[in-house]
Design a protein around this motif. Sequence first.
Motif, PDB file in Angstrom:
ATOM      1  N   LEU A 243     -20.107 -23.644 -29.844  1.00 46.90           N
ATOM      2  CA  LEU A 243     -21.136 -23.044 -30.685  1.00 46.90           C
ATOM      3  C   LEU A 243     -20.555 -22.664 -32.040  1.00 46.90           C
ATOM      4  CD1 LEU A 243     -22.634 -20.615 -28.000  1.00 46.90           C
ATOM      5  CD2 LEU A 243     -23.621 -22.773 -28.766  1.00 46.90           C
ATOM      6  N   ASN A 244     -21.334 -22.858 -33.072  1.00 53.55           N
ATOM      7  CA  ASN A 244     -20.933 -22.481 -34.427  1.00 53.55           C
ATOM      8  C   ASN A 244     -21.905 -21.439 -34.964  1.00 53.55           C
ATOM      9  OD1 ASN A 244     -19.579 -22.595 -36.983  1.00 53.55           O
ATOM     10  ND2 ASN A 244     -21.261 -23.863 -37.740  1.00 53.55           N
ATOM     11  N   LEU A 245     -21.368 -20.324 -35.432  1.00 59.13           N
ATOM     12  CA  LEU A 245     -22.174 -19.227 -35.971  1.00 59.13           C
ATOM     13  C   LEU A 245     -22.141 -19.250 -37.493  1.00 59.13           C
ATOM     14  CD1 LEU A 245     -23.692 -16.489 -35.868  1.00 59.13           C
ATOM     15  CD2 LEU A 245     -21.456 -15.379 -35.579  1.00 59.13           C
ATOM     16  N   GLU A 246     -23.318 -19.314 -38.104  1.00 62.97           N
ATOM     17  CA  GLU A 246     -23.477 -19.186 -39.555  1.00 62.97           C
ATOM     18  C   GLU A 246     -24.361 -17.961 -39.792  1.00 62.97           C
ATOM     19  OE1 GLU A 246     -22.316 -21.035 -42.021  1.00 62.97           O
ATOM     20  OE2 GLU A 246     -21.651 -22.927 -41.114  1.00 62.97           O
ATOM     21  N   LEU A 247     -23.885 -17.003 -40.581  1.00 59.41           N
ATOM     22  CA  LEU A 247     -24.652 -15.779 -40.806  1.00 59.41           C
ATOM     23  C   LEU A 247     -25.841 -15.999 -41.729  1.00 59.41           C
ATOM     24  CD1 LEU A 247     -21.813 -13.100 -41.124  1.00 59.41           C
ATOM     25  CD2 LEU A 247     -23.137 -13.764 -39.113  1.00 59.41           C
ATOM     26  N   GLU A 248     -25.873 -17.116 -42.441  1.00 60.03           N
ATOM     27  CA  GLU A 248     -26.977 -17.390 -43.354  1.00 60.03           C
ATOM     28  C   GLU A 248     -27.136 -18.884 -43.503  1.00 60.03           C
ATOM     29  OE1 GLU A 248     -28.543 -15.679 -47.656  1.00 60.03           O
ATOM     30  OE2 GLU A 248     -26.401 -15.948 -47.337  1.00 60.03           O
ATOM     31  N   ASP A 249     -28.385 -19.377 -43.406  1.00 59.12           N
ATOM     32  CA  ASP A 249     -28.592 -20.806 -43.598  1.00 59.12           C
ATOM     33  C   ASP A 249     -28.675 -21.128 -45.085  1.00 59.12           C
ATOM     34  OD1 ASP A 249     -31.216 -20.388 -44.562  1.00 59.12           O
ATOM     35  OD2 ASP A 249     -32.024 -20.431 -42.534  1.00 59.12           O
ATOM     36  N   LEU A 250     -28.523 -22.407 -45.398  1.00 58.49           N
ATOM     37  CA  LEU A 250     -28.424 -22.822 -46.795  1.00 58.49           C
ATOM     38  C   LEU A 250     -29.732 -22.653 -47.552  1.00 58.49           C
ATOM     39  CD1 LEU A 250     -26.269 -26.057 -46.432  1.00 58.49           C
ATOM     40  CD2 LEU A 250     -25.550 -23.805 -47.226  1.00 58.49           C
ATOM     41  N   VAL A 251     -30.867 -22.719 -46.843  1.00 57.87           N
ATOM     42  CA  VAL A 251     -32.166 -22.578 -47.512  1.00 57.87           C
ATOM     43  C   VAL A 251     -32.285 -21.214 -48.169  1.00 57.87           C
ATOM     44  CG1 VAL A 251     -34.656 -22.506 -47.160  1.00 57.87           C
ATOM     45  CG2 VAL A 251     -33.279 -24.226 -45.961  1.00 57.87           C
ATOM     46  N   HIS A 252     -31.922 -20.152 -47.411  1.00 60.83           N
ATOM     47  CA  HIS A 252     -32.036 -18.802 -47.949  1.00 60.83           C
ATOM     48  C   HIS A 252     -30.873 -18.462 -48.880  1.00 60.83           C
ATOM     49  CE1 HIS A 252     -34.821 -18.654 -44.540  1.00 60.83           C
ATOM     50  NE2 HIS A 252     -35.466 -17.748 -45.243  1.00 60.83           N
ATOM     51  N   LEU A 253     -29.762 -19.183 -48.726  1.00 54.90           N
ATOM     52  CA  LEU A 253     -28.640 -18.968 -49.628  1.00 54.90           C
ATOM     53  C   LEU A 253     -29.016 -19.371 -51.059  1.00 54.90           C
ATOM     54  CD1 LEU A 253     -25.620 -18.156 -49.758  1.00 54.90           C
ATOM     55  CD2 LEU A 253     -25.071 -20.562 -49.405  1.00 54.90           C
ATOM     56  N   LYS A 254     -29.885 -20.376 -51.203  1.00 53.95           N
ATOM     57  CA  LYS A 254     -30.289 -20.877 -52.517  1.00 53.95           C
ATOM     58  C   LYS A 254     -31.496 -20.142 -53.079  1.00 53.95           C
ATOM     59  CE  LYS A 254     -28.704 -25.588 -51.467  1.00 53.95           C
ATOM     60  NZ  LYS A 254     -29.138 -26.990 -51.305  1.00 53.95           N
ATOM     61  N   LYS A 255     -32.113 -19.271 -52.312  1.00 59.26           N
ATOM     62  CA  LYS A 255     -33.334 -18.594 -52.753  1.00 59.26           C
ATOM     63  C   LYS A 255     -33.059 -17.702 -53.960  1.00 59.26           C
ATOM     64  CE  LYS A 255     -36.970 -15.536 -51.007  1.00 59.26           C
ATOM     65  NZ  LYS A 255     -37.435 -14.762 -49.828  1.00 59.26           N
ATOM     66  N   GLU A 256     -33.999 -17.705 -54.931  1.00 59.77           N
ATOM     67  CA  GLU A 256     -33.865 -16.906 -56.139  1.00 59.77           C
ATOM     68  C   GLU A 256     -35.002 -15.888 -56.222  1.00 59.77           C
ATOM     69  OE1 GLU A 256     -31.492 -16.760 -58.299  1.00 59.77           O
ATOM     70  OE2 GLU A 256     -30.302 -18.412 -57.477  1.00 59.77           O
ATOM     71  N   SER A 257     -34.671 -14.647 -56.623  1.00 56.77           N
ATOM     72  CA  SER A 257     -35.671 -13.594 -56.798  1.00 56.77           C
ATOM     73  C   SER A 257     -35.086 -12.506 -57.686  1.00 56.77           C
ATOM     74  CB  SER A 257     -36.078 -12.989 -55.446  1.00 56.77           C
ATOM     75  OG  SER A 257     -36.922 -11.862 -55.638  1.00 56.77           O
ATOM     76  N   GLU A 258     -35.956 -11.752 -58.338  1.00 56.97           N
ATOM     77  CA  GLU A 258     -35.486 -10.630 -59.148  1.00 56.97           C
ATOM     78  C   GLU A 258     -35.080  -9.450 -58.275  1.00 56.97           C
ATOM     79  OE1 GLU A 258     -38.325  -9.606 -62.093  1.00 56.97           O
ATOM     80  OE2 GLU A 258     -38.367 -11.607 -63.012  1.00 56.97           O
ATOM     81  N   ARG A 324     -17.882 -25.944 -40.075  1.00 57.70           N
ATOM     82  CA  ARG A 324     -18.719 -27.036 -40.567  1.00 57.70           C
ATOM     83  C   ARG A 324     -18.094 -28.398 -40.294  1.00 57.70           C
ATOM     84  NH1 ARG A 324     -19.567 -23.357 -45.854  1.00 57.70           N
ATOM     85  NH2 ARG A 324     -21.158 -21.976 -44.983  1.00 57.70           N
ATOM     86  N   THR A 325     -16.776 -28.429 -40.180  1.00 55.78           N
ATOM     87  CA  THR A 325     -16.118 -29.688 -39.837  1.00 55.78           C
ATOM     88  C   THR A 325     -16.562 -30.169 -38.461  1.00 55.78           C
ATOM     89  OG1 THR A 325     -14.194 -29.084 -41.168  1.00 55.78           O
ATOM     90  CG2 THR A 325     -13.892 -30.834 -39.562  1.00 55.78           C
ATOM     91  N   GLY A 326     -16.650 -29.233 -37.503  1.00 59.29           N
ATOM     92  CA  GLY A 326     -17.098 -29.589 -36.160  1.00 59.29           C
ATOM     93  C   GLY A 326     -18.515 -30.132 -36.161  1.00 59.29           C
ATOM     94  N   THR A 327     -19.381 -29.554 -36.987  1.00 63.12           N
ATOM     95  CA  THR A 327     -20.760 -30.027 -37.073  1.00 63.12           C
ATOM     96  C   THR A 327     -20.827 -31.417 -37.697  1.00 63.12           C
ATOM     97  OG1 THR A 327     -21.553 -27.739 -37.293  1.00 63.12           O
ATOM     98  CG2 THR A 327     -23.053 -29.491 -37.968  1.00 63.12           C
TER      99      THR A 327
END
Length: 548
Positions: A243-258, A324-327
């Motif tokens: 199993l690989n744990l990522e605390l944040e997916d890339l979609v929300h990592l790129k999200k922009e807001s004030e 990420r290498t394993g994935t």
Amino acid sequence: MISGKMRIFVGLFKQSIVCRRHSFVKNDVFRRHSTPINCYSTRFDGKLTFDQFTSLRKAEARKSVLIHLASRARLENGLLNICTQHGPVKQLFTYTLSSGDHMLIEYEDRDSLESLMKSACHFSNLERIPVETRVLYYTGSTGSLQKKKKQNRQNLPLVSMAGQDKDRSEDGLQRSLQKAESISDQMSLVHRHEKLSDLHARLRFFVCTVIEEMLSGLFPHTLVSPFGSSVNGFGKKNSDLDLNLELEDLVHLKKESELKFMTKKRLNNERRFTQGSLEIVHNMLKMFVPQLSNLVSILNARVPIVKFYHQGADVECDLTMTNRTGTLMSELLYVFSSLDDRVKDLVFTVRKIAQVQQLTRSDPGPWVSNFALIVMVIYFLQTSSVKILPSVRALLKNQGHPETSSIRLNMTEPSPIITNMKLLPFPDSKTNSGELLREFLEFYAGFDFENRAISIFEGQDLSKPDFSPIYIENPLERQLNISKNMNSQELGRLCKLFKTSLMELVLSKTVSASWGISSLFDKDLNHQCLCDGKNVPQMWQIFEPIKS
């Protein structure tokens, strides 16, 4: 007398290796079809990309609940009635472990699952910890609501694993192999016997989503994803779950807001951050998630992990973080396994032979790994007389990736290797699996391991960069040797197995109880070289009926 027979035997055997291109379906096992060499088509038969496949399995898991039964006898009149009161059931599995009877239920929609969850309650004793997960316990008591709705129960798609588990026993496999009509059929039987079942695959993704939900309070966009054999197309029953744990997916990592969330600052030392995070996750799993046991943190390893056993899924788990290498490796192998069914047949057969002959083991050591065997099969299929698989470089070019000498595409922001399955070069060759197995054994029985390295990235052998007994290049990190652990003795055993297995396949009796690859699963198979005279009578008895 023996020496004379031996000379004839060795001469004829060598001739059969060099010239023989026919075999037998019980008299034509390795039938070769006349087809153009190195031809591909671009057909598409609905195969999913790696991301599509894992997303589909995740969606199934998020609509599923795992229930431990107090009594299988009360299943029909109690639990099944309760299930259908909350919505339509899409799939239902029952299975038995040493810990008891279990049921895995997938609903048609998430709302039905949430309705079921709202109807559950905690045990009344004060010792319980009031966590709520999709792992429930059915006590077997019935109430007026169940009795009232008993007549309205839908016709459930119930799958019982009792009969399937019996069919997947080793004795069941041997009986099936003896009845098969060809070695190709035998290889398909081995694949079906050894591979992960639909239930086992579902349970592994279920474990992922349960851990995700546990962490979602603090990390609402956390991802826990399986990698390795569970998703690469070569997964075996009883294999571990990586199993690989990522605390944040890339979609929300790129999200922009004030508006920005206030957070703690991440440690500059990535390894220390990973170790500290996994230690906290370990404690949370140990304290709050039901049906987990044997939790151990190995934080000082090269890749820090948390190990545990999930009782309801009956699987040993290794949890890592930001691997990420394993994935990426899982996606690469998944693509190769998807290109042609014969790839899986050959991989599962070769691994089964190595396992039965004790060349592979579950504990680390100087022996060949299952991963190395998979890469060896892929390389052979890239370079065989009928090329079935493309090189990794060709795959990248096929998908429009920039020309590169490495597959390590932006590891801080990884993108899928394959985005369009329609473009993949599916092979047109009709060479059967039995013939491929014979060619595989012949290929590696004579491979120059002393001077040449195996590269599936280039799809050709390279000069060895060091003095390791065997060098198999890691396609992601090409400076690494994935078989560096092997010593000369284990390489010798492996090569000897290839030679002996080839001899057994060519010369095995087709009318006996043990023929074809079933003869290779005999634990008494002798690994002696062909020139070892003390085994000549036994080999001559195998050869004689074919000679006559």
